[in-house]
Write a protein that holds these residues in place. Sequence first.
Motif, short mmCIF file in Angstrom:
data_model
loop_
_atom_site.label_atom_id
_atom_site.label_comp_id
_atom_site.label_asym_id
_atom_site.label_seq_id
_atom_site.Cartn_x
_atom_site.Cartn_y
_atom_site.Cartn_z
N VAL A 198 -13.49 21.77 30.08
CA VAL A 198 -12.25 22.32 29.54
C VAL A 198 -11.48 22.92 30.71
CG1 VAL A 198 -11.23 24.08 28.04
CG2 VAL A 198 -13.24 22.80 27.28
N VAL A 199 -10.19 22.57 30.84
CA VAL A 199 -9.39 23.01 31.99
C VAL A 199 -8.19 23.81 31.52
CG1 VAL A 199 -10.12 20.97 33.29
CG2 VAL A 199 -7.93 20.94 32.05
N ALA A 200 -7.62 24.58 32.42
CA ALA A 200 -6.42 25.36 32.12
C ALA A 200 -5.25 24.42 31.88
CB ALA A 200 -6.11 26.31 33.27
N ALA A 201 -4.54 24.62 30.77
CA ALA A 201 -3.40 23.78 30.44
C ALA A 201 -2.22 24.03 31.37
CB ALA A 201 -2.98 24.02 28.99
N ALA A 202 -2.19 25.20 32.00
CA ALA A 202 -1.15 25.56 32.97
C ALA A 202 -1.71 26.69 33.83
CB ALA A 202 0.13 26.00 32.26
N ALA A 203 -1.06 26.94 34.94
CA ALA A 203 -1.51 28.03 35.81
C ALA A 203 -1.38 29.36 35.10
CB ALA A 203 -0.68 28.02 37.09
N GLY A 204 -2.34 30.25 35.34
CA GLY A 204 -2.27 31.54 34.68
C GLY A 204 -3.36 32.49 35.15
N ARG A 205 -3.45 33.61 34.46
CA ARG A 205 -4.46 34.64 34.76
C ARG A 205 -5.34 34.83 33.53
NH1 ARG A 205 -4.47 40.28 33.84
NH2 ARG A 205 -2.36 40.09 33.00
N TYR A 212 -17.18 35.29 20.25
CA TYR A 212 -16.68 35.92 19.04
C TYR A 212 -17.23 35.21 17.80
CZ TYR A 212 -13.60 38.21 22.34
OH TYR A 212 -13.13 38.95 23.39
N PHE A 213 -17.28 35.96 16.68
CA PHE A 213 -17.94 35.47 15.48
C PHE A 213 -17.33 34.15 15.00
CE2 PHE A 213 -18.45 35.20 10.86
CZ PHE A 213 -19.83 35.28 10.77
N PHE A 214 -16.03 34.10 14.85
CA PHE A 214 -15.37 32.88 14.38
C PHE A 214 -15.04 31.92 15.52
CE2 PHE A 214 -14.14 35.50 10.61
CZ PHE A 214 -14.76 34.71 9.65
N ASN A 215 -14.54 32.45 16.62
CA ASN A 215 -14.03 31.62 17.71
C ASN A 215 -15.10 31.13 18.67
OD1 ASN A 215 -11.62 32.30 16.56
ND2 ASN A 215 -10.88 33.53 18.26
N GLY A 216 -16.29 31.74 18.63
CA GLY A 216 -17.33 31.38 19.58
C GLY A 216 -16.92 31.73 20.99
N GLY A 217 -17.43 30.96 21.98
CA GLY A 217 -17.04 31.19 23.37
C GLY A 217 -15.56 30.96 23.55
N THR A 218 -14.87 31.96 24.10
CA THR A 218 -13.40 31.96 24.11
C THR A 218 -12.86 32.43 25.46
OG1 THR A 218 -13.31 32.41 21.73
CG2 THR A 218 -11.34 32.94 23.00
N VAL A 219 -11.76 31.80 25.88
CA VAL A 219 -11.00 32.23 27.06
C VAL A 219 -9.52 32.32 26.68
CG1 VAL A 219 -10.19 31.55 29.37
CG2 VAL A 219 -12.60 31.23 28.74
N TRP A 220 -8.87 33.41 27.10
CA TRP A 220 -7.42 33.57 26.96
C TRP A 220 -6.79 33.56 28.36
CZ3 TRP A 220 -4.13 34.86 22.68
CH2 TRP A 220 -4.79 35.05 21.45
N LEU A 221 -5.68 32.83 28.49
CA LEU A 221 -4.91 32.83 29.74
C LEU A 221 -3.50 33.37 29.48
CD1 LEU A 221 -5.75 29.32 31.26
CD2 LEU A 221 -6.91 31.51 31.67
N ASP A 222 -3.02 34.17 30.42
CA ASP A 222 -1.64 34.67 30.41
C ASP A 222 -0.85 33.86 31.43
OD1 ASP A 222 0.73 36.09 30.49
OD2 ASP A 222 -0.12 37.80 31.58
N HIS A 223 0.19 33.17 30.97
CA HIS A 223 1.03 32.35 31.85
C HIS A 223 2.32 33.06 32.23
CE1 HIS A 223 -1.77 29.13 31.00
NE2 HIS A 223 -1.64 29.41 29.72
N GLY A 224 2.55 34.25 31.69
CA GLY A 224 3.72 35.04 32.04
C GLY A 224 4.75 35.13 30.94
N SER A 225 5.37 36.30 30.83
CA SER A 225 6.51 36.52 29.93
C SER A 225 6.22 36.19 28.47
CB SER A 225 7.72 35.72 30.42
OG SER A 225 8.09 36.14 31.71
N THR A 229 -2.30 31.10 26.29
CA THR A 229 -3.07 30.03 25.68
C THR A 229 -4.49 30.54 25.42
OG1 THR A 229 -3.58 29.11 27.89
CG2 THR A 229 -1.78 28.09 26.64
N MET A 230 -5.13 29.96 24.39
CA MET A 230 -6.49 30.36 23.99
C MET A 230 -7.34 29.10 23.82
SD MET A 230 -7.67 32.64 20.67
CE MET A 230 -6.99 31.49 19.46
#
Length: 289
Positions: A198-205, A212-225, A229-230
């Motif tokens: 699984v790769v980042a859809a765009a550059a971000g932090r 998490y119970f429903f989402n399982g293993g999860t990553v959130w990225l902040d792309h700005g403003s 993406t989750m």
Amino acid sequence: MACLFLHRSPWRGIAAALVLSAACLSAPHAGALELPRARSVPGGVAIVDLGTSAAAPQAMLDGEPVLVVGEGGRWQAVVGIRLDAGPGMRELVVRHEGGAEARLPFAVGPVRYAEQRLKVAPGKVDLSAEDLARHEREREHLAAVAATRSDAPPASLRMRPPADGRRSSSFGLRRVFNGQPRNPHSGMDIAAPAGAPVVAAAAGRVIDSGDYFFNGGTVWLDHGSGLLTMYCHLSAVDVKPGDLVAAGQRIGAVGATGRATGPHLHWSVSLNRAMVDPALFLDEGGGRK
């Protein structure tokens, strides 16, 4: 496969459709960006023409700052429309430097999403007291993550598919788990083998990662403003909060963790705190079906 998650208008008047991303009041993007496809419906993106001015205007929708982009002194607002918004007219509150506040209307059209019925483990629908308490704790935390808004503008408003595979469930589906209606599907599901990258859809932090119970293993990225993406149901997470990632960089692996009927990636895009259709941000108009 299942998972749960948590216009152009004239300056004076008549609305028409089109807005795109979220919130950059203090540092609007001054360069040209390729915009997502406009679809001014609940769960979609509208692009609203803000006219020309030397400095970037500020724009708000329902109290949330909206991403403003422009080039050569002409500005546009890119607006995410919530899935639970009804059709009709909406208003952006716009402020130009040194000018009075103006209200700029735009239209939100009707849309009908399909229904999907799914069978999952009973404990993922009728929660035990312990699981319910865990879910409530996680929901509060995830709401705070989803409210993240950094001032830096996105490097891009176009994204790449975060995993290779068939789109197995589309955005907006009305979900019925074990005969019980639940919230509409707030992302895109991509079917792929367990362990696939699984790769980042765009550059971000990276602003959050966890199990998490429903989402399982999860990553959130902040792309700005206000553009986030989750990525959910991961079998492995390869990044941690604070990491900076490039578009296409590996962040984890496909799995079936959380509430899932099989290995897949759930991918969500949030714009000015509205979950919107990820397909609008893909160059190929939605990925492989």
